[in-house]
Design a protein around this motif. Structure first.
Motif, PDB file in Angstrom:
ATOM      1  N   GLU A  83       1.302  -1.473   0.005  1.00  0.00           N
ATOM      2  CA  GLU A  83       0.177   0.430   0.242  1.00  0.00           C
ATOM      3  C   GLU A  83       1.101   1.595  -0.065  1.00  0.00           C
ATOM      4  N   LEU A  89       3.415  -6.539  -7.858  1.00  0.00           N
ATOM      5  CA  LEU A  89       3.102  -7.618  -7.980  1.00  0.00           C
ATOM      6  C   LEU A  89       4.529  -8.550  -7.462  1.00  0.00           C
ATOM      7  N   ASP A 128     -11.306 -13.183  -8.614  1.00  0.00           N
ATOM      8  CA  ASP A 128     -10.608 -12.741  -7.956  1.00  0.00           C
ATOM      9  C   ASP A 128      -9.778 -13.811  -7.544  1.00  0.00           C
ATOM     10  N   HIS A 130      -7.621 -13.592  -5.167  1.00  0.00           N
ATOM     11  CA  HIS A 130      -7.181 -13.840  -3.897  1.00  0.00           C
ATOM     12  C   HIS A 130      -7.213 -14.837  -3.009  1.00  0.00           C
ATOM     13  N   ASP A 131      -6.885 -15.791  -2.805  1.00  0.00           N
ATOM     14  CA  ASP A 131      -7.146 -17.261  -2.142  1.00  0.00           C
ATOM     15  C   ASP A 131      -6.216 -17.738  -0.649  1.00  0.00           C
ATOM     16  N   ILE A 132      -6.230 -16.350  -0.398  1.00  0.00           N
ATOM     17  CA  ILE A 132      -4.782 -16.649   1.112  1.00  0.00           C
ATOM     18  C   ILE A 132      -5.790 -16.811   2.282  1.00  0.00           C
ATOM     19  N   GLY A 133      -6.944 -16.371   2.183  1.00  0.00           N
ATOM     20  CA  GLY A 133      -7.741 -16.209   3.126  1.00  0.00           C
ATOM     21  C   GLY A 133      -8.559 -17.482   3.272  1.00  0.00           C
ATOM     22  N   THR A 179     -13.229  -5.067  -4.429  1.00  0.00           N
ATOM     23  CA  THR A 179     -14.488  -4.196  -4.673  1.00  0.00           C
ATOM     24  C   THR A 179     -15.589  -4.508  -5.296  1.00  0.00           C
ATOM     25  N   GLY A 204     -16.375 -13.235   3.837  1.00  0.00           N
ATOM     26  CA  GLY A 204     -15.289 -12.417   3.933  1.00  0.00           C
ATOM     27  C   GLY A 204     -14.323 -11.830   2.988  1.00  0.00           C
ATOM     28  N   GLY A 206     -10.564  -8.909   2.657  1.00  0.00           N
ATOM     29  CA  GLY A 206     -10.541  -7.819   2.885  1.00  0.00           C
ATOM     30  C   GLY A 206     -11.610  -6.789   2.509  1.00  0.00           C
ATOM     31  N   ALA A 207     -12.019  -6.836   1.566  1.00  0.00           N
ATOM     32  CA  ALA A 207     -12.893  -5.894   0.323  1.00  0.00           C
ATOM     33  C   ALA A 207     -14.041  -5.750   0.796  1.00  0.00           C
ATOM     34  N   GLN A 227     -12.739 -17.293  12.980  1.00  0.00           N
ATOM     35  CA  GLN A 227     -14.324 -18.367  13.603  1.00  0.00           C
ATOM     36  C   GLN A 227     -14.976 -19.336  12.719  1.00  0.00           C
ATOM     37  N   MET A 231     -18.116 -21.233  13.321  1.00  0.00           N
ATOM     38  CA  MET A 231     -19.791 -20.729  12.436  1.00  0.00           C
ATOM     39  C   MET A 231     -20.248 -22.217  12.336  1.00  0.00           C
TER      40      MET A 231
HETATM   41  C1  B12 Z   1      -1.438 -10.827  -1.803  1.00  0.00           C
HETATM   42  C2  B12 Z   1      -2.801 -10.024  -2.858  1.00  0.00           C
HETATM   43  C3  B12 Z   1      -2.576 -10.164  -3.764  1.00  0.00           C
HETATM   44  C4  B12 Z   1      -1.391 -11.392  -4.269  1.00  0.00           C
HETATM   45  C5  B12 Z   1      -2.962 -12.624  -4.389  1.00  0.00           C
HETATM   46  C6  B12 Z   1      -2.015 -13.818  -4.063  1.00  0.00           C
HETATM   47  C7  B12 Z   1      -3.282 -15.085  -3.362  1.00  0.00           C
HETATM   48  N1  B12 Z   1      -2.906 -16.137  -3.640  1.00  0.00           N
HETATM   49  O1  B12 Z   1      -3.892 -14.144  -2.644  1.00  0.00           O
HETATM   50  C8  B12 Z   1      -1.060 -11.455  -6.084  1.00  0.00           C
HETATM   51  C9  B12 Z   1       0.156 -10.482  -6.468  1.00  0.00           C
HETATM   52  C10 B12 Z   1      -1.771 -12.272  -7.433  1.00  0.00           C
HETATM   53  C11 B12 Z   1      -2.292 -10.126  -6.505  1.00  0.00           C
HETATM   54  C12 B12 Z   1      -2.901  -9.388  -7.299  1.00  0.00           C
HETATM   55  C13 B12 Z   1      -3.466  -8.865  -7.278  1.00  0.00           C
HETATM   56  N2  B12 Z   1      -3.756  -7.488  -6.533  1.00  0.00           N
HETATM   57 CO1  B12 Z   1      -3.123  -7.577  -4.948  1.00  0.00          CO
HETATM   58  N3  B12 Z   1      -3.474  -7.479  -2.530  1.00  0.00           N
HETATM   59  C14 B12 Z   1      -2.022  -8.185  -2.233  1.00  0.00           C
HETATM   60  C15 B12 Z   1      -2.348  -8.321  -0.718  1.00  0.00           C
HETATM   61  C16 B12 Z   1      -0.686  -7.073  -0.688  1.00  0.00           C
HETATM   62  C17 B12 Z   1      -3.060  -8.722   0.491  1.00  0.00           C
HETATM   63  C18 B12 Z   1      -4.576  -9.931   0.634  1.00  0.00           C
HETATM   64  C19 B12 Z   1      -4.018 -11.199   1.866  1.00  0.00           C
HETATM   65  O2  B12 Z   1      -3.558 -11.725   0.870  1.00  0.00           O
HETATM   66  N4  B12 Z   1      -3.714 -10.698   3.150  1.00  0.00           N
HETATM   67  C20 B12 Z   1      -3.716 -11.779   3.339  1.00  0.00           C
HETATM   68  C21 B12 Z   1      -5.609 -12.348   3.657  1.00  0.00           C
HETATM   69  C22 B12 Z   1      -4.731 -13.415   4.682  1.00  0.00           C
HETATM   70  O3  B12 Z   1      -6.213 -11.869   4.343  1.00  0.00           O
HETATM   71  P1  B12 Z   1      -8.277 -11.907   3.796  1.00  0.00           P
HETATM   72  O4  B12 Z   1      -8.123 -12.495   2.284  1.00  0.00           O
HETATM   73  O5  B12 Z   1      -8.381 -10.335   3.898  1.00  0.00           O
HETATM   74  O6  B12 Z   1      -8.437 -12.822   4.834  1.00  0.00           O
HETATM   75  C23 B12 Z   1      -9.016 -12.577   5.966  1.00  0.00           C
HETATM   76  C24 B12 Z   1     -10.319 -11.995   6.170  1.00  0.00           C
HETATM   77  O7  B12 Z   1     -10.298 -11.224   5.936  1.00  0.00           O
HETATM   78  C25 B12 Z   1     -10.802 -13.295   6.593  1.00  0.00           C
HETATM   79  N5  B12 Z   1     -11.790 -13.775   5.433  1.00  0.00           N
HETATM   80  C26 B12 Z   1     -11.176 -13.899   4.841  1.00  0.00           C
HETATM   81  N6  B12 Z   1     -11.989 -15.032   4.187  1.00  0.00           N
HETATM   82  C27 B12 Z   1     -12.961 -15.077   4.995  1.00  0.00           C
HETATM   83  C28 B12 Z   1     -14.211 -16.399   4.654  1.00  0.00           C
HETATM   84  C29 B12 Z   1     -14.695 -16.630   5.754  1.00  0.00           C
HETATM   85  C30 B12 Z   1     -15.575 -17.908   5.176  1.00  0.00           C
HETATM   86  C31 B12 Z   1     -14.327 -15.804   7.156  1.00  0.00           C
HETATM   87  C32 B12 Z   1     -15.442 -16.678   8.451  1.00  0.00           C
HETATM   88  C33 B12 Z   1     -13.444 -15.082   7.211  1.00  0.00           C
HETATM   89  C34 B12 Z   1     -12.629 -14.587   6.214  1.00  0.00           C
HETATM   90  O8  B12 Z   1     -10.113 -14.367   7.257  1.00  0.00           O
HETATM   91  C35 B12 Z   1      -8.288 -13.598   6.943  1.00  0.00           C
HETATM   92  C36 B12 Z   1      -7.520 -13.963   8.213  1.00  0.00           C
HETATM   93  O9  B12 Z   1      -8.174 -14.271   9.153  1.00  0.00           O
HETATM   94  C37 B12 Z   1      -3.510  -6.529  -0.598  1.00  0.00           C
HETATM   95  C38 B12 Z   1      -3.520  -5.410  -0.363  1.00  0.00           C
HETATM   96  C39 B12 Z   1      -3.781  -5.931   1.206  1.00  0.00           C
HETATM   97  N7  B12 Z   1      -3.716  -4.266   2.286  1.00  0.00           N
HETATM   98  O10 B12 Z   1      -4.883  -6.646   1.972  1.00  0.00           O
HETATM   99  C40 B12 Z   1      -3.445  -6.848  -2.722  1.00  0.00           C
HETATM  100  C41 B12 Z   1      -5.201  -6.126  -2.583  1.00  0.00           C
HETATM  101  C42 B12 Z   1      -6.209  -7.095  -2.990  1.00  0.00           C
HETATM  102  N8  B12 Z   1      -5.052  -6.395  -4.357  1.00  0.00           N
HETATM  103  C43 B12 Z   1      -5.299  -5.935  -5.312  1.00  0.00           C
HETATM  104  C44 B12 Z   1      -5.503  -5.608  -6.753  1.00  0.00           C
HETATM  105  C45 B12 Z   1      -5.804  -3.922  -6.830  1.00  0.00           C
HETATM  106  C46 B12 Z   1      -4.450  -7.010  -6.658  1.00  0.00           C
HETATM  107  C47 B12 Z   1      -4.728  -6.592  -8.490  1.00  0.00           C
HETATM  108  C48 B12 Z   1      -6.064  -6.001  -9.191  1.00  0.00           C
HETATM  109  C49 B12 Z   1      -3.513  -5.934  -9.042  1.00  0.00           C
HETATM  110  C50 B12 Z   1      -3.458  -5.528 -10.077  1.00  0.00           C
HETATM  111  N9  B12 Z   1      -3.243  -4.576 -10.826  1.00  0.00           N
HETATM  112  O11 B12 Z   1      -3.313  -7.042 -11.425  1.00  0.00           O
HETATM  113  C51 B12 Z   1      -4.416  -8.068  -8.827  1.00  0.00           C
HETATM  114  C52 B12 Z   1      -5.937  -9.078  -8.869  1.00  0.00           C
HETATM  115  C53 B12 Z   1      -5.856 -10.259  -9.217  1.00  0.00           C
HETATM  116  C54 B12 Z   1      -7.317 -10.366  -9.330  1.00  0.00           C
HETATM  117  N10 B12 Z   1      -8.120 -11.111 -10.352  1.00  0.00           N
HETATM  118  O12 B12 Z   1      -7.547 -10.911  -8.399  1.00  0.00           O
HETATM  119  C55 B12 Z   1      -6.461  -4.615  -3.986  1.00  0.00           C
HETATM  120  C56 B12 Z   1      -7.826  -4.547  -4.574  1.00  0.00           C
HETATM  121  C57 B12 Z   1      -8.033  -3.445  -4.488  1.00  0.00           C
HETATM  122  C58 B12 Z   1      -9.661  -3.548  -4.201  1.00  0.00           C
HETATM  123  N11 B12 Z   1     -10.406  -3.163  -2.144  1.00  0.00           N
HETATM  124  O13 B12 Z   1     -10.425  -3.219  -4.886  1.00  0.00           O
HETATM  125  C59 B12 Z   1      -5.651  -4.988  -2.657  1.00  0.00           C
HETATM  126  C60 B12 Z   1      -6.600  -4.061  -1.565  1.00  0.00           C
HETATM  127  C61 B12 Z   1      -4.525  -3.880  -2.842  1.00  0.00           C
HETATM  128  C62 B12 Z   1      -4.682  -2.116  -2.786  1.00  0.00           C
HETATM  129  N12 B12 Z   1      -4.802  -1.431  -1.879  1.00  0.00           N
HETATM  130  O14 B12 Z   1      -4.908  -1.599  -3.909  1.00  0.00           O
HETATM  131  N13 B12 Z   1      -2.900  -9.337  -4.923  1.00  0.00           N
END
Ligand code: B12
Length: 250
Positions: A83, A89, A128, A130-133, A179, A204, A206-207, A227, A231
């Motif tokens: 950010e 990337l 999407d 983003h499959d780490i979550g 989003t 769930g 980020g967005a 959670q 759940m």
């Molecule tokens: C890693 C990452 C990538 C990796 C993804 C690898 C992968 N295999 O996931 C790569 C490099 C491939 C990538 C690509 C892109 N990314 Co990206 N990425 C990120 C980053 C840095 C971290 C996301 C992440 O993994 N977080 C860690 C996980 C653990 O978090 P999480 O999924 O949210 O899960 C947590 C909770 O939400 C919850 N949760 C999630 N799911 C569920 C489900 C249930 C049931 C429950 C209970 C809880 C839960 O649990 C987790 C924590 O315990 C973010 C920035 C950020 N600060 O988030 C940008 C971000 C998500 N990316 C973004 C973008 C724009 C892209 C690209 C379009 C970039 C580009 N120009 O090509 C592409 C997208 C391609 C596509 N079509 O999807 C934007 C999205 C903007 C938006 N809000 O729309 C972000 C926010 C960066 C930014 N600020 O601009 N990205």
């Protein structure tokens, strides 16, 4: 006058600057030096180092502790660096791969219960990747004895609905980080309802905000992956989506 032999700065290698910074340790993430080293490797995008340090940490620490106190906060740090424009990337992809390697080892250690309690369908939204979550949700559900039907990432709306029709899960989950992709969730919920499948749909990522998810029927907002097993237990015990929403959402 400039020496004719000195390099002319036509191109700047930003990647070299970043690579130099990647050598630095991650910001303070854990007081535990071992967990801090896991996070350092993850933030540097060092997949092999992350795997080695996670294996080392798992000798004396619980896998959930490793996930919650080093891998997840490490990935948050990667998000912060992205950010503020320090990471691009390629760096994020390296860290993501390191994260998956670490999660896989933790998942192996958590083991999988022999008796499966019930099925849970999980997916990451259409468009999407983003499959780490979702990977964390899968690992925690499996470790709690649920049979996870993992549809993976970028899953079309129809495919999610069809999987719910075929597998009859107690709960379905969705992850979206953008989003633009989370808009698939209300569509899935509407299609499930149409098909007579009133399954709690936990969304769930980020967005995804609580307001968004509680704005459509079947939707329950998931803030943290941790959670998910609780759940799923509720769904297995017969709680409907509105009762689950009342319990888990504010
Ligand atoms: C890693 C990452 C990538 C990796 C993804 C690898 C992968 N295999 O996931 C790569 C490099 C491939 C990538 C690509 C892109 N990314 Co990206 N990425 C990120 C980053 C840095 C971290 C996301 C992440 O993994 N977080 C860690 C996980 C653990 O978090 P999480 O999924 O949210 O899960 C947590 C909770 O939400 C919850 N949760 C999630 N799911 C569920 C489900 C249930 C049931 C429950 C209970 C809880 C839960 O649990 C987790 C924590 O315990 C973010 C920035 C950020 N600060 O988030 C940008 C971000 C998500 N990316 C973004 C973008 C724009 C892209 C690209 C379009 C970039 C580009 N120009 O090509 C592409 C997208 C391609 C596509 N079509 O999807 C934007 C999205 C903007 C938006 N809000 O729309 C972000 C926010 C960066 C930014 N600020 O601009 N990205």
């Amino acid at each position: 006058m400039k020496d004719a032999m000195s390099p002319v700065p036509i191109f700047t290698r930003y990647d070299l600057t970043i690579d130099a910074r990647r050598g630095e340790a991650a910001r303070r993430i854990s007081e535990d030096p071992l967990l801090q080293r896991v996070a350092d490797c993850l933030v540097r995008g060092d997949e092999e180092g992350t795997a080695t340090m996670v294996a080392e940490a798992l000798r004396s620490r619980d896998p959930r502790e490793v996930i919650d106190q080093s891998l997840i906060p490490g990935m948050k740090e990667v998000g912060r660096l992205w950010e503020i424009g320090e990471y691009f990337l390629p760096q994020v992809i390296l860290s993501s791969d390191a994260m998956v390697a670490g999660i896989t080892l933790c998942e192996e250690r958590m083991g999988r219960a022999m008796e499966k309690k019930a099925k849970v369908v999980t997916h990451t939204a259409e468009g999407d990747i983003h499959d780490i979550g979702q990977a964390i949700v899968n690992a925690l559900l499996r470790a709690s004895g649920f049979d996870v039907v993992n549809l993976g990432a970028d899953v079309p709306v129809d495919e999610v609905v069809e999987a719910c029709r075929v597998h009859k899960p107690v709960m379905v989950t969705g992850t979206a980080l953008m989003t633009t992709t989370m808009t698939a969730f209300p569509k899935i919920a509407a299609r499930l309802k149409q098909a007579g499948l009133q399954i709690p749909f936990v969304c769930g990522g980020g967005a995804v905000s609580e307001d968004f998810v509680t704005g459509f029927e079947l939707g329950v907002w998931g803030k943290e992956a941790s959670q998910a097993p609780g759940m799923a237990e509720d769904a297995l015990n017969g709680l409907g989506w509105s009762e689950m929403r009342a319990k888990w959402n504010g």
